[in-house]
Write an enzyme that holds these catalytic residues in place. Structure first.
Site, short mmCIF file in Angstrom:
data_model
loop_
_atom_site.label_atom_id
_atom_site.label_comp_id
_atom_site.label_asym_id
_atom_site.label_seq_id
_atom_site.Cartn_x
_atom_site.Cartn_y
_atom_site.Cartn_z
N ASP A 209 5.91 -0.31 -7.63
CA ASP A 209 7.16 -1.07 -7.55
C ASP A 209 8.32 -0.32 -8.20
O ASP A 209 8.16 0.28 -9.26
CB ASP A 209 6.96 -2.42 -8.26
CG ASP A 209 8.17 -3.31 -8.14
OD1 ASP A 209 8.43 -3.78 -7.02
OD2 ASP A 209 8.87 -3.53 -9.15
N GLU A 250 -9.18 11.10 -9.05
CA GLU A 250 -10.55 10.88 -9.56
C GLU A 250 -11.29 9.85 -8.70
O GLU A 250 -12.51 9.83 -8.65
CB GLU A 250 -10.51 10.32 -11.00
CG GLU A 250 -10.14 11.31 -12.06
CD GLU A 250 -9.95 10.58 -13.39
OE1 GLU A 250 -10.66 9.59 -13.67
OE2 GLU A 250 -9.05 11.00 -14.15
C1 NOJ Z 1 10.91 -4.56 -5.85
C2 NOJ Z 1 10.10 -5.71 -5.33
O1 NOJ Z 1 9.76 -5.48 -3.99
C3 NOJ Z 1 10.95 -6.95 -5.51
O2 NOJ Z 1 10.39 -8.07 -4.88
C4 NOJ Z 1 11.12 -7.18 -7.00
O3 NOJ Z 1 11.99 -8.26 -7.19
C5 NOJ Z 1 11.71 -5.95 -7.68
N1 NOJ Z 1 11.10 -4.72 -7.25
C6 NOJ Z 1 11.54 -6.06 -9.18
O4 NOJ Z 1 10.19 -5.89 -9.53
#
Ligand code: NOJ
Length: 534
Positions: A209, A250
């Protein structure tokens, strides 16, 4: 059922069709109004019949859900609303038995304000080692009453919150998502351990993310308007992901970056052979339904992936953006832009659906892997959520200007005649389903040869049985204005009439699939795609 694309092969991810499950809205197994792992397990057949190679699960960890689970309180626990760790392990192995791999979502930029680290940091006070895991700073101004710098939030609103002892902490998203300090060895070690934890439980990959945000300029300097260099796409990130790659290797695991990095050259650096395996292609997602734009995006994508030897990915929507059918049905602005989201933008869903069908065949014919967001296979439009039911912090932090992202997160319709369209709830689901949701139900679509679901099933089946699709070369064919035509290996041809006059098909031996009917002269109408064999 056809054999999965290179099921046993180590390079399955180079061509995979990956389905994104937003657990909260996929299927409700215990009837409480929220989707859960029991619901996913009960619907694995649907995914196997659809013909996907892997599922990417949005965060399913313990979370107060201030941002739909992207505020993680404990990476080693499943949120009780979704189930248990034992159930997650079962789900991973049941899916694998059906030839479906699991990709988990790791959120390294921030944790929840309920995470044990942040609770300890608050309790320990200024100057403590606990606070060093985050970005705590004194404020500016005579009494420390001003935030330490001027960085804008990714979600509108403030980026700093002041705590009772007077210090401020950084959060690029909501105050419930404090940013971690990636200069700290404990933060690095913990994430490598979390990767191991999930690889050992059978995960085949990890979606990372906000992957371009973790590293910050240690001075946390002010940024000029439009200058994101102190906190986006910093060179230090590459070392972090090299270390992650060593862990992934790994286990034979795959790393997938959520990288909103517009410069294609900088983007492709993350895909060097000792860093991430792939990253979401947001350039393609953001482009309007326009032949020149799509052509340019495909060329740029392929040109920048080739030197690093990474396969491209093709994405039309996800849990953060306007659903494809609605976006493509608009008169203008059929591209995607967070900054332009407004309530009440009209959309012709019949046009949008035709285009989404054509776009499905386009993206599934391009070289690399492809992502499919739950409900895309049902042709779901973006839903209008009544104001008093909106939950997305993006809406509130925009002072109510941005409708937020709930419109693409509405619980799925499985059965037209069941309560709440068969989502499984005994009570109203966490987000309301629109009045016409039953008309999109999976059970009706499964029996309808002209439905979106049938199109996706057919397309994915052909894509699996044709090694010429997926990773490999692409060659453009001459075509009329507004038409895209290209050939893959094994004589496979894809033609998409994005905006032209009805187009004659290039020479072919057979038509494998079309996204809509050809006209009575056998030509490809506007907003229609065809797969051919030469
Ligand atoms: C990107 C994610 O896809 C989104 O849903 C989220 O709000 C933000 N990152 C923060 O984690």
């Amino acid at each position: 059922m056809a054999a999965p694309h290179s099921d046993q092969a180590e390079d399955w991810w180079r061509s995979a069709a990956i389905y994104q499950v937003y657990v909260r809205s996929f299927a409700d197994g215990d009837g409480d109004g929220t989707g859960d792992l029991a619901g996913v397990r009960a619907r694995l057949r649907h995914l196997a019949e659809l013909g996907i190679d892997a599922i990417w699960f949005n965060p399913w960890y313990l979370s107060p859900m201030a941002d739909g689970g992207y505020d993680v309180a404990d990476y080693r626990a499943i949120d009780p609303a979704f189930g248990t760790l034992a159930e997650a392990e079962k789900l991973i192995s049941e899916a694998r038995e059906l030839g479906i791999r699991t990709i988990v979502d790791i959120v390294p930029n921030h944790v929840s304000d309920r995470h044990a680290w942040f609770r300890s940091a608050l309790a320990a006070g200024p100057g403590s080692p606990e606070r060093e895991l985050f970005h705590f700073r004194p404020g500016r101004g005579g009494h420390g009453e001003l935030p330490p710098n001027n960085w804008p939030s990714q979600f509108a609103g403030e980026t700093w919150t002041r705590v009772c002892d007077g210090e401020w902490y950084l959060h690029l998203f909501t105050p419930e998502q404090p940013d971690l300090n990636w200069d700290h060895p404990v933060v690095r070690q913990e994430h490598e351990d979390v990767l191991r934890f999930w690889f050992e439980r059978g995960a085949a990959g990890v979606r990372i993310d906000s992957a371009a945000l973790c590293a910050k300029d240690p001075e946390l300097p002010d940024a000029d308007e439009d200058d994101t260099t102190p906190y986006v796409d910093r060179d230090e990130l590459h070392d972090i992901y090299r270390a992650w790659r060593a862990v992934a290797d790994e286990y034979g695991g795959v790393l997938i970056g959520e990288l909103w990095v517009p410069d294609p050259d900088r983007f492709s650096r993350y895909l060097r052979s000792d860093e991430l395996h792939t990253a979401f292609n947001f350039d393609f997602l953001a482009r309007p339904w326009n032949a020149a734009e799509l052509h340019a995006s495909i060329d740029t994508t392929l040109a920048y992936h080739a030197p690093v030897g990474a396969p491209a990915t093709w994405v039309l929507c996800n849990h953060d953006v306007t659903r494809t059918v609605t976006r493509y049905g608009r008169d203008e602005d059929t591209g995607f832009d967070f900054a332009k989201k407004r309530f009440g933008t009209p959309s012709d869903l019949a046009v949008g659906t035709r285009r989404a069908r054509a776009a499905a065949l386009l993206s599934l014919a391009l070289p690399g892997s492809v992502y499919l967001f739950q409900g895309e296979e049902l042709g779901l439009p973006e839903a209008d959520i009544p104001l008093d039911r909106i939950q997305d912090p993006m809406h509130f932090r925009s002072q109510g200007v941005d409708p937020g992202r709930d419109g693409c997160r509405v619980p799925l319709p499985w059965a037209a005649d069941a309560p709440y369209c068969g989502f499984g709830s005994d009570t109203e689901p966490w987000l309301p389903q629109p009045g016409d949701w039953a008309s999109y139900a999976a059970d009706c679509q499964a029996a309808d040869p002209t439905s979106m679901l049938t199109l996706y099933r057919q397309a994915l089946r052909i894509r699996r049985s044709e090694p010429g699709f997926g990773d490999g070369p692409l060659r453009w064919l001459p075509s009329a204005q507004g038409v895209l035509a290209f050939t893959r290996t094994d004589g496979l041809i894809c033609v998409v009439n994005v905006a032209g006059e009805p187009a004659g098909l290039p020479g072919h031996a057979s038509v494998l699939l079309t996204s809509g009917p050809l006209d009575d002269q056998g030509r490809l109408p506007r907003d229609t795609a065809a797969w051919l064999r030469a």
